[in-house]
Design a protein around this motif. Sequence first.
Motif, short mmCIF file in Angstrom:
data_model
loop_
_atom_site.label_atom_id
_atom_site.label_comp_id
_atom_site.label_asym_id
_atom_site.label_seq_id
_atom_site.Cartn_x
_atom_site.Cartn_y
_atom_site.Cartn_z
N HIS A 186 0.84 -1.20 0.00
CA HIS A 186 0.00 0.00 0.00
C HIS A 186 0.87 1.26 0.00
O HIS A 186 0.53 2.26 -0.64
CB HIS A 186 -0.92 0.00 1.21
N GLY A 187 1.99 1.20 0.70
CA GLY A 187 2.91 2.33 0.71
C GLY A 187 3.51 2.60 -0.66
O GLY A 187 3.63 3.75 -1.08
N LEU A 188 3.87 1.53 -1.38
CA LEU A 188 4.42 1.69 -2.73
C LEU A 188 3.35 2.25 -3.67
O LEU A 188 3.65 3.10 -4.51
CB LEU A 188 4.93 0.35 -3.25
N SER A 189 2.11 1.78 -3.51
CA SER A 189 1.02 2.30 -4.33
C SER A 189 0.78 3.78 -4.06
O SER A 189 0.60 4.58 -4.99
CB SER A 189 -0.25 1.50 -4.05
N SER A 190 0.81 4.14 -2.78
CA SER A 190 0.61 5.56 -2.41
C SER A 190 1.74 6.42 -2.94
O SER A 190 1.51 7.54 -3.41
CB SER A 190 0.51 5.69 -0.89
N LEU A 191 2.98 5.90 -2.87
CA LEU A 191 4.13 6.65 -3.39
C LEU A 191 4.00 6.87 -4.89
O LEU A 191 4.25 7.97 -5.38
CB LEU A 191 5.42 5.90 -3.06
N ALA A 192 3.60 5.82 -5.62
CA ALA A 192 3.43 5.96 -7.07
C ALA A 192 2.34 6.97 -7.39
O ALA A 192 2.46 7.76 -8.33
CB ALA A 192 3.09 4.60 -7.69
N ASN A 193 1.27 6.97 -6.59
CA ASN A 193 0.19 7.92 -6.80
C ASN A 193 0.65 9.35 -6.55
O ASN A 193 0.31 10.27 -7.30
CB ASN A 193 -0.99 7.57 -5.89
N ILE A 194 1.44 9.54 -5.49
CA ILE A 194 1.96 10.87 -5.18
C ILE A 194 2.92 11.34 -6.28
O ILE A 194 2.90 12.51 -6.69
CB ILE A 194 2.67 10.87 -3.82
N MET A 195 3.76 10.44 -6.77
CA MET A 195 4.69 10.80 -7.84
C MET A 195 3.93 11.17 -9.11
O MET A 195 4.32 12.10 -9.82
CB MET A 195 5.64 9.63 -8.11
N ALA A 196 2.84 10.44 -9.40
CA ALA A 196 2.03 10.77 -10.57
C ALA A 196 1.40 12.15 -10.41
O ALA A 196 1.40 12.97 -11.35
CB ALA A 196 0.95 9.72 -10.78
N PHE A 197 0.87 12.41 -9.22
CA PHE A 197 0.26 13.72 -8.97
C PHE A 197 1.32 14.83 -9.04
O PHE A 197 1.07 15.89 -9.60
CB PHE A 197 -0.40 13.73 -7.59
N GLY A 198 2.50 14.58 -8.47
CA GLY A 198 3.56 15.57 -8.52
C GLY A 198 4.00 15.90 -9.94
O GLY A 198 4.26 17.06 -10.27
N SER A 199 4.05 14.87 -10.79
CA SER A 199 4.41 15.09 -12.19
C SER A 199 3.38 15.97 -12.89
O SER A 199 3.73 16.85 -13.69
CB SER A 199 4.54 13.75 -12.91
N LEU A 200 2.10 15.72 -12.58
CA LEU A 200 1.05 16.56 -13.15
C LEU A 200 1.13 17.98 -12.61
O LEU A 200 0.93 18.96 -13.34
CB LEU A 200 -0.32 15.96 -12.84
N ALA A 201 1.43 18.10 -11.31
CA ALA A 201 1.52 19.42 -10.69
C ALA A 201 2.61 20.27 -11.34
O ALA A 201 2.46 21.49 -11.49
CB ALA A 201 1.77 19.28 -9.19
#
Length: 213
Positions: A186-201
Motif C-alpha cells: 500500500h505504501g508503494l502504491s501511495s508513493l506511485a500515486n503521489i509521484m504521478a500527482f507531482g508530475s502533473l503538478a
Amino acid sequence: MGWLTRFLAAVAFLAIGVIFSPETFGSKSDGPKSPALSTYLKLAHLLSFATAFGAALWVTFIGGIIMFKNLPRHQFGNLQSKMFPAYFTMVGICCAISVASFGYLHPWSSSTVADKYQLGFLISSLAFNLTNLFVFTPMTIEMMKQRHKIEKEQNIGEEVGWSKNVQVAKVNPKLAAMNKKFGMIHGLSSLANIMAFGSLAMHTWYLAGKLDL
C-alpha cells in the motif's frame, strides 16, 4: 441526475463551445497542423490534463481521507477496491491523451528544453498510473481481502479507524504479518500515486505561463 445525463450535458456544452469558436468560421488549413487541428489538440490536452489533475487531487487529499474517517474499515476497503481500478484507468487514459496531444504539438526534434521536460513529466505520470493499475492495485486488493478474512475471524473490521486492528495484531502474529505486507504494498502504491500527482503538478506551472488572461 444519472451519470449518462451528466455526460451528455457536458458533451452538449463542449459542442456548443466548438460551434462558436473562431476556428469554426472560415479557418483555412495551412498544412498538417491547421489552426483548427491545433485548437482541438490543445483542447484535448487541457481537458484531459485538468480531469487527471482534479481527480488525483480529490482522491489523494480529500475524498479518501474523508471516507477513511467516516466509514467502517471493511466497507471503506471494499469501496476503495472498486474505486481505485476505475480511478487509475481514467487518469491513465487522460494522461495518455495529454502525452499524445502534447507530443504532436511539440515534436521532439524542434521542441525547446522546457517542452521536453514537460513531456517527460507527462510520461512519468502515465507510467506511475499504469504501474499502480497493473501492479500495485491488484496486489493491494488481494492482500486486503486476505486481511479482511483474518479480521472477520477476530470479529473486527466494522469499526471506524485502526484502533482494534492494532490491538489484535499485538497478540495475533498472523494479522501482524499481514499488516506488514499490506503496509509495504500500500505504501508503494501511495508513493506511485503521489509521484504521478507531482508530475502533473509540475505541468500546471508550464500551462499557467502559456495563458493570456
